[in-house]
Design a protein around this motif. Structure first.
Motif, short mmCIF file in Angstrom:
data_model
loop_
_atom_site.label_atom_id
_atom_site.label_comp_id
_atom_site.label_asym_id
_atom_site.label_seq_id
_atom_site.Cartn_x
_atom_site.Cartn_y
_atom_site.Cartn_z
N MET A 286 2.14 2.02 0.95
CA MET A 286 1.22 1.27 -0.35
C MET A 286 1.91 0.22 -0.89
N LEU A 287 3.46 0.33 -1.14
CA LEU A 287 4.04 -0.81 -1.79
C LEU A 287 3.72 -2.20 -0.97
N GLN A 288 3.89 -2.19 0.45
CA GLN A 288 3.57 -3.03 1.40
C GLN A 288 2.27 -3.61 1.23
N VAL A 289 1.22 -2.71 0.99
CA VAL A 289 -0.07 -3.29 0.94
C VAL A 289 -0.07 -3.86 -0.45
N TRP A 290 0.23 -3.54 -1.47
CA TRP A 290 0.13 -4.24 -2.62
C TRP A 290 0.62 -5.44 -2.63
N ASP A 291 2.11 -5.67 -2.16
CA ASP A 291 2.72 -6.90 -2.01
C ASP A 291 1.85 -7.73 -0.77
N ALA A 292 1.11 -7.29 0.11
CA ALA A 292 0.39 -8.33 0.75
C ALA A 292 -0.81 -8.81 0.11
N ALA A 293 -1.41 -7.93 -0.61
CA ALA A 293 -2.55 -8.27 -1.45
C ALA A 293 -2.28 -9.26 -2.09
N ASN A 294 -1.26 -9.25 -3.08
CA ASN A 294 -0.64 -10.16 -4.07
C ASN A 294 -0.41 -11.53 -3.30
N ALA A 295 0.21 -11.51 -2.12
CA ALA A 295 0.69 -12.71 -1.48
C ALA A 295 -0.35 -13.40 -0.91
N THR A 296 -1.60 -12.71 -0.42
CA THR A 296 -2.67 -13.32 0.04
C THR A 296 -3.68 -13.40 -0.71
N ARG A 297 -3.78 -12.91 -2.11
CA ARG A 297 -4.57 -13.08 -2.97
C ARG A 297 -6.12 -12.18 -2.75
N GLU A 298 -5.77 -10.85 -1.94
CA GLU A 298 -6.95 -10.45 -1.71
C GLU A 298 -7.01 -9.19 -2.53
N HIS A 299 -8.50 -8.39 -2.67
CA HIS A 299 -8.51 -7.27 -3.57
C HIS A 299 -8.00 -6.04 -3.03
N VAL A 300 -7.66 -4.96 -3.56
CA VAL A 300 -7.15 -3.67 -3.07
C VAL A 300 -7.31 -2.93 -4.34
N MET A 301 -7.83 -1.73 -3.87
CA MET A 301 -7.72 -0.64 -4.88
C MET A 301 -7.08 0.61 -4.25
N MET A 302 -6.24 1.33 -5.40
CA MET A 302 -5.60 2.49 -4.61
C MET A 302 -5.28 3.29 -5.80
N TRP A 303 -5.00 4.66 -5.37
CA TRP A 303 -4.50 5.72 -6.22
C TRP A 303 -3.01 5.21 -6.74
N TRP A 304 -2.84 5.21 -8.05
CA TRP A 304 -1.45 5.49 -8.53
C TRP A 304 -1.01 6.31 -9.56
N TYR A 305 0.05 6.33 -10.02
CA TYR A 305 0.29 7.06 -11.13
C TYR A 305 1.38 6.38 -11.90
N GLU A 306 1.60 7.07 -13.08
CA GLU A 306 2.67 6.18 -14.03
C GLU A 306 3.37 7.43 -14.71
N PRO A 307 4.57 7.35 -14.89
CA PRO A 307 5.25 6.02 -14.76
C PRO A 307 5.80 5.72 -13.49
N ASP A 308 5.81 4.16 -13.28
CA ASP A 308 6.09 3.97 -11.67
C ASP A 308 6.87 2.55 -11.93
N PRO A 309 7.87 2.19 -11.47
CA PRO A 309 8.48 0.72 -11.61
C PRO A 309 7.36 -0.28 -10.89
N LEU A 310 6.67 0.13 -10.00
CA LEU A 310 5.79 -1.07 -9.58
C LEU A 310 4.86 -1.44 -10.59
N LEU A 311 4.48 -0.64 -11.54
CA LEU A 311 3.55 -0.90 -12.65
C LEU A 311 4.36 -2.25 -13.63
N GLU A 312 5.43 -1.92 -13.54
CA GLU A 312 6.20 -2.81 -14.44
C GLU A 312 6.50 -4.29 -13.74
#
Length: 140
Positions: A44-70
């Motif tokens: 899931m971390l890799q998918v979010w990073d890849a979406a950011n790098a390629t400017r693609e849309h992605v939706m995923m279940w996440w929770y907080e607190p988590d460092p990725l949000l920050e």
């Protein structure tokens, strides 16, 4: 739609199938996990990073607190909460049980409409620091 791994051998699962199905959110997961097409945390971390790098849309279940949000807060790829119905007592009592959340049968994973509300908040007793974020990102 990306959700965490749902297998009887995992220690955590989500209500994502019930939440998307019963709240008319037309999304499906496309991950490598056989039972529900889910992803592991590191995937899931890799998918979010890849979406950011390629400017693609992605939706995923996440929770907080988590460092990725920050890590992504204040960027074009910061997380945006999807508001679901409030987690009433009736909803919490109607949730899909853990074994069914791990089922290969999508009907079992969805459960009853009454159990499709948002997740209940949990009080955290840890302070999140940048060192924790860095440590979490370094873990495979």
């Amino acid at each position: 739609f990306i959700c965490p791994v749902h297998r009887p051998t995992t220690s955590w699962s989500t209500f994502a199938d019930a939440q998307t199905h019963w709240n008319d959110i037309p999304l499906a997961s496309s991950g490598p996990t056989a039972a529900n097409s889910g992803y592991s945390y590191s995937q899931m971390l890799q998918v979010w990073d890849a979406a950011n790098a390629t400017r693609e849309h992605v939706m995923m279940w996440w929770y907080e607190p988590d460092p990725l949000l920050e890590e992504y807060r204040g960027t074009d790829y910061q997380f945006t909460k999807v508001h679901l119905p409030s987690p009433s007592v009736e909803c919490r009592e109607s949730r899909v049980p853990p074994n069914d959340r791990c089922s290969e049968d999508p009907i079992k994973r969805r459960g009853a409409k009454e159990g499709s509300c948002d997740n209940i908040g949990h009080t955290t007793k840890k302070a999140i620091a940048s060192s924790l974020r860095d440590s979490a990102r370094a873990t495979p």
